[in-house]
Design an enzyme around this catalytic site. Structure first.
Site, PDB file in Angstrom:
ATOM      1  N   LYS A 121       3.932  -3.528   0.831  1.00 28.80           N
ATOM      2  CA  LYS A 121       3.310  -3.303   2.141  1.00 28.80           C
ATOM      3  C   LYS A 121       2.420  -4.495   2.516  1.00 28.80           C
ATOM      4  CE  LYS A 121      -0.390  -0.978   2.764  1.00 28.80           C
ATOM      5  NZ  LYS A 121      -1.561  -1.143   3.575  1.00 28.80           N
ATOM      6  N   ASP A 139       3.027   1.814   5.990  1.00 30.18           N
ATOM      7  CA  ASP A 139       1.782   2.393   5.483  1.00 30.18           C
ATOM      8  C   ASP A 139       1.815   3.895   5.770  1.00 30.18           C
ATOM      9  OD1 ASP A 139       1.337   2.725   8.167  1.00 30.18           O
ATOM     10  OD2 ASP A 139      -0.512   1.559   8.243  1.00 30.18           O
TER      11      ASP A 139
END
Ligand code: SF4
Length: 225
Positions: A121, A139
Site C-alpha cells: 500500500k 487502504d
C-alpha cells in the site's frame, strides 16, 4: 460485481463529486511522502500533517533521518500511534536509502518494498503520488467502499487491488484511488454509510441489497406468492 457500463457510471459520478480529489498528506518531495505514508498507518492524515510540520524541517534528507536518535524520533512521532515500530522502521529505511540507494527514493514498487516498514500500500501511494506512475493503493477506505459499490468483489486487499486494476482504466487508477478515499471519508463511512443521500446509490450493490424487493403483481393486480 458491476458491469462495465455501471462502472463507467460510478466513475462519472465520483468525478462529478470529487473533481479535485488528491492526496491529503502534506509533502514536498518523494522522501517526505514516504515518511508521511509510513506515519499514516492507523492514523488520520490531519494528525500526520501536524506531526510532519514539526518533523520535516529537521530531517530534510534520509541522512538527517538516519542521524536522528531513535528516542528523539519516537517523541516527535508519538501522536501518530505505533510510534516505536514506526520510528524503528523509518530509521532503518533511512539507513537503507543512504547506504543502498544513494539517498534516492526508488521509483518501482518492488524495490520500495525492500525498505523496512514499506508494504504494498505504501509503495503504491509513493509511486503514484510522487512519480505519477499508475497504481491503486488499497487502504481501509478503498477496500470497504469499492467492495460495497461492486467495483470489486473480494475478501482480501490483494484481490481487491487485482480486480480494481482489471476493472478500471489504467489512466484512472490513481485518481480513482483518491476519489474512493474521499467518498469513504465523507459519505460511505465504515459504520454509517449515508446511502440515502449518496449519488452512487443507483448503481451500488450494497444499496441494492438494502432496498426491499417489490413483489411483482400478476395480471389481476394480486401479489405473487
Ligand atoms: S449507496 Fe451507500 S454503500 Fe453505496 S457508495 Fe453510497 S454510501 Fe456507500
Amino acid at each position: 460485481m458491476l458491469s462495465k457500463y455501471k462502472i463507467q457510471k460510478v466513475l462519472a459520478a465520483l468525478e462529478a463529486l470529487y473533481p479535485d480529489a488528491k492526496a491529503e498528506l502534506d509533502f514536498q518531495d518523494p522522501f517526505q511522502l514516504l515518511v508521511a505514508t509510513v506515519l499514516s498507518a492507523q492514523c488520520t492524515d490531519v494528525r500526520v500533517n501536524l506531526v510532519t510540520k514539526e518533523l520535516f524541517p529537521v530531517i530534510p534528507t534520509p541522512a538527517d533521518l538516519m542521524m536522528m536518535p531513535v528516542s528523539k524520533l519516537e517523541t516527535v512521532i508519538k501522536p501518530c500511534g505505533l510510534y516505536k515500530s514506526k520510528a524503528k522502521n523509518l530509521h532503518e529505511a533511512a539507513k537503507a536509502l543512504v547506504e543502498v540507494h544513494n539517498s534516492q527514493i526508488p521509483r518501482d514498487i518492488e524495490t520500495l518494498m525492500t525498505l523496512p516498514g514499506v508494504g504494498k500500500k505504501t509503495a503504491n501511494v509513493v509511486v503514484s503520488n510522487a512519480f505519477g506512475i499508475p497504481a491503486i493503493a488499497v487502504d481501509t477506505h478503498v477496500f470497504r467502499v469499492s467492495n460495497r459499490i461492486g467495483l470489486a468483489e473480494a475478501g482480501t486487499v490483494e484481490k481487491t487491488e487485482e480486480q480494481l486494476m482489471a476493472n478500471l482504466p489504467k489512466s484512472k487508477w490513481s485518481k480513482t484511488h483518491h476519489m474512493i478515499i474521499f467518498h469513504g471519508r465523507r459519505v460511505c463511512k465504515a459504520r454509517k454509510p449515508a446511502c440515502d443521500t449518496c449519488t452512487i446509490a443507483p448503481w451500488c450493490e450494497y444499496y441494492k441489497s438494502l432496498t426491499p424487493k417489490i413483489p411483482k403483481k400478476n395480471v389481476r393486480g394480486r401479489k405473487d406468492e
